[in-house]
Motif scaffolding. Structure first.
Motif, mmCIF file in Angstrom:
data_model
loop_
_atom_site.group_PDB
_atom_site.id
_atom_site.type_symbol
_atom_site.label_atom_id
_atom_site.label_comp_id
_atom_site.label_asym_id
_atom_site.label_seq_id
_atom_site.Cartn_x
_atom_site.Cartn_y
_atom_site.Cartn_z
ATOM 1 N N THR A 56 53.556 39.638 42.502
ATOM 2 C CA THR A 56 52.920 40.474 41.474
ATOM 3 C C THR A 56 51.510 40.816 41.921
ATOM 4 O O THR A 56 50.828 40.006 42.557
ATOM 5 C CB THR A 56 52.866 39.764 40.118
ATOM 6 O OG1 THR A 56 52.052 38.587 40.237
ATOM 7 C CG2 THR A 56 54.267 39.379 39.647
ATOM 8 N N VAL A 57 51.066 42.024 41.564
ATOM 9 C CA VAL A 57 49.728 42.499 41.959
ATOM 10 C C VAL A 57 49.057 43.115 40.737
ATOM 11 O O VAL A 57 49.641 43.975 40.070
ATOM 12 C CB VAL A 57 49.803 43.540 43.093
ATOM 13 C CG1 VAL A 57 48.400 44.012 43.467
ATOM 14 C CG2 VAL A 57 50.515 42.971 44.305
ATOM 15 N N GLU A 58 47.868 42.665 40.444
ATOM 16 C CA GLU A 58 47.033 43.279 39.409
ATOM 17 C C GLU A 58 45.737 43.731 40.074
ATOM 18 O O GLU A 58 45.003 42.911 40.631
ATOM 19 C CB GLU A 58 46.735 42.301 38.277
ATOM 20 C CG GLU A 58 45.892 42.922 37.168
ATOM 21 C CD GLU A 58 45.598 41.942 36.049
ATOM 22 O OE1 GLU A 58 44.883 42.315 35.115
ATOM 23 O OE2 GLU A 58 46.085 40.798 36.135
ATOM 24 N N ILE A 59 45.501 45.028 40.036
ATOM 25 C CA ILE A 59 44.308 45.598 40.672
ATOM 26 C C ILE A 59 43.362 46.041 39.575
ATOM 27 O O ILE A 59 43.699 46.895 38.754
ATOM 28 C CB ILE A 59 44.668 46.782 41.584
ATOM 29 C CG1 ILE A 59 45.654 46.330 42.657
ATOM 30 C CG2 ILE A 59 43.416 47.362 42.230
ATOM 31 C CD1 ILE A 59 46.110 47.430 43.585
ATOM 32 N N THR A 60 42.173 45.446 39.532
ATOM 33 C CA THR A 60 41.208 45.743 38.472
ATOM 34 C C THR A 60 39.891 46.156 39.081
ATOM 35 O O THR A 60 39.594 45.898 40.243
ATOM 36 C CB THR A 60 40.972 44.516 37.571
ATOM 37 O OG1 THR A 60 40.391 43.475 38.353
ATOM 38 C CG2 THR A 60 42.273 44.047 36.965
ATOM 39 N N GLY A 61 39.075 46.837 38.255
ATOM 40 C CA GLY A 61 37.726 47.235 38.649
ATOM 41 C C GLY A 61 36.701 46.437 37.903
ATOM 42 O O GLY A 61 37.019 45.508 37.159
ATOM 43 N N ARG A 62 35.411 46.851 38.049
ATOM 44 C CA ARG A 62 34.341 46.083 37.417
ATOM 45 C C ARG A 62 34.243 46.392 35.934
ATOM 46 O O ARG A 62 33.655 45.649 35.171
ATOM 47 C CB ARG A 62 33.006 46.351 38.100
ATOM 48 C CG ARG A 62 32.518 47.778 38.008
ATOM 49 C CD ARG A 62 31.220 47.951 38.762
ATOM 50 N NE ARG A 62 30.228 47.024 38.278
ATOM 51 C CZ ARG A 62 29.057 46.842 38.872
ATOM 52 N NH1 ARG A 62 28.766 47.478 39.974
ATOM 53 N NH2 ARG A 62 28.182 45.987 38.369
#
Length: 789
Positions: A504-510
């Motif tokens: 699983t991959v969760e890509i988040t920003g600031r």
């Protein structure tokens, strides 16, 4: 009805008068009136401008009359034509170094011609409407330029303070300083020291008497006190010499190398324009701090301000005056003295003209050493510690330092060019400086990217991603604001491969929950700032079977019986986790301040409990801004009703009497379920809690069917259906209920509170504010153009 947000900007120079229908037009000429506040403000500005204009002219080496000409033209021409009504223009300390260099190279008459050409260039820039573009210059460069000019002024005037003559550059002045100290003249030093002492001590006079005396400008007191002391002591010092106006030198044809003249015009245009435009922006901030003044004055028109400054420089240069720009010291004094229109600026120009014609014998008593000390103090103040702290906090201290040193050693244009080059180098350094780390916490692999993600960082990003085992849960945190195509494709390819292998991959920003990299299926989403929103349709399957849709078309997935593993089971926990990881570090200091100081909201916002109505989103508000009360139907029970409904009344009383809110807004919305329930409810039947609560909306239902009451409508169109008509009417009715509460009535009587009606159309994402007209009640759209001048 009063509104907390103005719906139309006021023109500060236009007086609007309304007349009853069919009434005859007003007769007789309009009388020109000047407000008393403008008169007193103009006097305060004049008393500051007079000595400063002479001192700046002395510092540049120009004829002393040139400073008075520039002050008068700046007040009359720039004050009348400029786009910033309360900004005061005239000879500015920021132009001293530029003008002194021009006079030394080309002579006074050619310098006046350069001023005229710079004014023409400003007119051209104003016509092209590029004023906003001038503000793109980094503040670190502007502050560094002003600091370099301030150092140059201070070092040059120090020689006059010591009784000597300044050299042409800062290095020459520094080399000549030891010899000057060995030959200092006590009389000049004494007069200068007295001037500086008065400048420093006058604003600090204590007590009530000191408060009254401080209204007289310190600059005027310092020069007048030093002049009087020198006259009483019989000191023989060089004094102001104003030659006859018949011998005043006007502009001549420019003489010199073409490239040098072009560079001179560009330098003068740049410094004059940037300083004036930054001053206009600063004036808006000062005006915003005075209650009631922003609506009367309006925001600055930067393009018009550039046109006004250009016209003033053309006139000043033609009449033999110094270059003109907006002046911070005089502008601040103008606003603080209570000015309400451009009349104060223009009247100060008239006073300068009168003083120039009638006060020559008095002006010629002023010692040059006193003026030099005054200008030297201004130069020192241009090196602002607050600016240094600001650029240090934003990691731009090198840009500031290089610009300052460049201006001091090479000149203004060269220093600014060096500052721009340094700013570009710093930006490139930040763009290429990327830190990528990998760590495992509680079985989850975290890849953290700090900085901008460009093709230069792709090799390091690939190495970090390949450290993640197959099938592992992974969070990629992108702490930056830019990602180029090469980095995006690298990240996307790895994400697809990793998820295909069971991971699983969760890509988040600031920003809270913002996904920097979205799957291809939702690439067309236009709601990027709200992708953490779990009910976001762009992230939902668009082809759900009919059995999974409610009758109103909204998706309602079946709940997970086990309560685990499904989206519903962990939705709240995942949202809290995203907040703790992304948002909490950014808002922790602000929330800590609010925790210490307590809440001080400016508005009570009473709205419906509908889940689609997000108050922080539609009002762009944050913690501490609004005191929000939500209930079914945004209802305000009348006081004295039967028990069980005290919560709304208690909130109103607390907001008005304890929190001292200045505005109460009642906000309705489209598709309101409470209004639908009111329309469809049958009399009698079981008295459920919902029915007992909705009885407070019955007056709205009666009002909407009463033809004798003013109708409610939306600007530009009729309500869509009876539900929308009832929702609009309900807002007006609940405002009347508010007035029946004792705390609200008392605050309204004192003028400490205003009431406002608002309607939000969910489907259109459009807000409307209530206004009353002769034909009824109208809800007008809120547009950005309505809120700015």
């Amino acid at each position: 009805m009063s509104a907390c947000v103005p719906t139309r900007a006021a023109d500060p120079n236009r007086t609007e008068r309304t007349h009853p229908p069919h009434s005859p037009p007003p007769t007789g000429p309009r009388r020109f009136r000047i407000a008393g506040a403008d008169v007193s403000a103009s006097i305060a500005v004049f008393l500051i401008a007079l000595p400063l204009s002479l001192g700046i002219a002395l510092a540049t080496g120009a004829p002393l009359q040139a400073g008075l000409v520039a002050a008068a033209v700046g007040g009359l021409v720039a004050g009348r034509l400029g786009g910033s009504p309360l900004q005061v223009s005239g000879p500015a300390a920021g132009l001293t170094v530029v003008t002194a260099d021009l006079i030394q190279r080309y002579g006074w008459r050619t310098t006046c011609a350069i001023t005229v050409l710079a004014g023409l260039a400003q007119l051209g820039l104003g016509c092209l409407r590029v004023a906003r573009g001038a503000l793109a210059v980094s503040p670190a460069i502007v502050h560094g330029m002003l600091a370099g000019i301030g150092v140059t002024i201070a070092v040059a005037q120090l020689h006059i303070v010591l009784g000597g003559t300044p050299q042409s550059s800062v290095p020459d002045n520094l080399r000549a300083l030891p010899a000057q100290l060995a030959q200092l003249r006590p009389a000049s030093v004494s007069v200068s020291a007295l001037t500086l002492a008065l400048l420093l001590l006058w604003p600090r006079l204590p007590g009530r008497a000191g408060h009254l005396l401080r209204k007289v400008p310190a600059a005027l007191i310092a020069v007048a006190g030093a002049t009087a002391a020198a006259a009483l002591a019989g000191l023989r010092l060089p004094k102001v010499d104003l030659p006859s106006w018949s011998n005043h030198a006007l502009a001549g044809l420019p003489e010199g190398p073409v490239l040098g003249l072009v560079a001179a015009v560009l330098t003068t245009t740049l410094v004059c324009s940037v300083q004036s435009l930054l001053g206009a922006v600063a004036v808006d901030k000062l005006v915003a701090g005075r209650p009631g003044l922003p609506a009367r004055v309006g925001r600055s028109d930067l393009d018009r301000e550039l046109l006004g400054q250009g016209a003033a420089n053309i006139v000043s240069g033609s009449l033999g005056g110094l270059p003109i720009a907006g002046v911070a010291v005089r502008t601040t004094a103008n606003v603080n003295a209570g000015a309400v229109s451009r009349n104060s600026t223009m009247l100060h120009g008239v006073l300068v003209v009168i003083a120039t014609l009638l006060m020559v014998p008095i002006l010629e008593l002023i010692p040059l050493a006193s003026l030099a000390a005054l200008v030297m103090s201004v130069g020192i103040q241009m090196v602002s510690l607050n600016h240094i702290r600001t650029v240090t906090r934003h990691r731009e201290v090198w840009v500031y330092a290089v610009t300052t040193l460049g201006v001091v050693t090479l000149g203004v244009l060269q220093g600014v060019a060096l500052g721009i080059a340094m700013a570009v180098a710093v930006a490139l350094h930040r763009l290429t400086r990327t830190r990528i780390t990998h760590e495992e916490r509680e079985g989850v692999h975290h890849v953290h990217v700090r900085g901008q993600l460009t093709f230069l960082a792709v090799p390091r990003l690939s190495r970090a991603l390949h450290l993640v085992p197959h099938g592992a849960d992974t969070v990629v945190e992108l702490d930056g604001s830019f990602m180029d195509h090469a980095a995006y494709e690298t990240l996307q390819d790895w994400q697809k491969t990793h998820t295909a292998q069971g991971g699983t991959v969760e890509i988040t920003g600031r920003h809270p929950g913002t996904r920097i990299s979205e799957p291809t299926a939702v690439a067309d989403c236009r709601c990027r700032p709200w992708t953490a929103w779990r009910n976001h349709q762009c992230e939902r399957p668009q082809s759900a079977p009919p059995s999974e849709q409610d009758t109103d078309g909204s998706d309602r997935p079946e709940p997970d019986p086990a309560g685990a593993g499904g989206a519903d089971g962990h939705e709240l926990a995942r949202g809290i986790s995203a907040f703790q990881r992304n948002t909490a570090p950014l808002v922790r200091s602000e929330l800590a301040r609010l925790a210490r100081e307590g809440q001080r909201p400016s508005q009570l916002f009473l709205t419906c409990a509908d889940s689609r109505l997000v108050t922080s989103m539609i009002t762009s508000s944050g913690p501490g801004d609004l005191f929000v009360v939500r209930n079914v139907g945004n209802l305000v029970p009348l006081p004295g009703e039967e028990s069980g409904d005290d919560s709304v009344a208690a909130a109103i009383e607390y907001a008005v009497e304890v929190l001292r809110v200045r505005c109460i807004t009642v906000c309705g919305h489209s598709g309101c379920g409470a209004m639908q329930a009111l329309l469809t409810s049958e009399p009698g039947g079981a008295r459920t809690p919902l029915k007992r609560w909705l009885r407070h909306g019955l007056p709205s239902l009666e009002r909407v069917t009463d033809d004798s009451r003013p109708s409610c409508s939306l600007a530009g169109r009729v309500p869509e259906d009876v539900v929308e008509q009832l929702s609009l009417t309900n807002v007006v009715q609940q405002l009347e209920h508010l007035r029946a509460h004792d705390s609200v009535a008392r605050a309204l009587a004192k003028g400490a509170l205003v009431l406002q009606g608002m309607y939000f159309h969910v489907g259109e994402a459009e807000s409307y504010l209530l206004t009353e007209t002769d034909g009824g009640v109208v809800f007008d759209r809120v547009r950005e153009a309505d809120l700015t001048a």
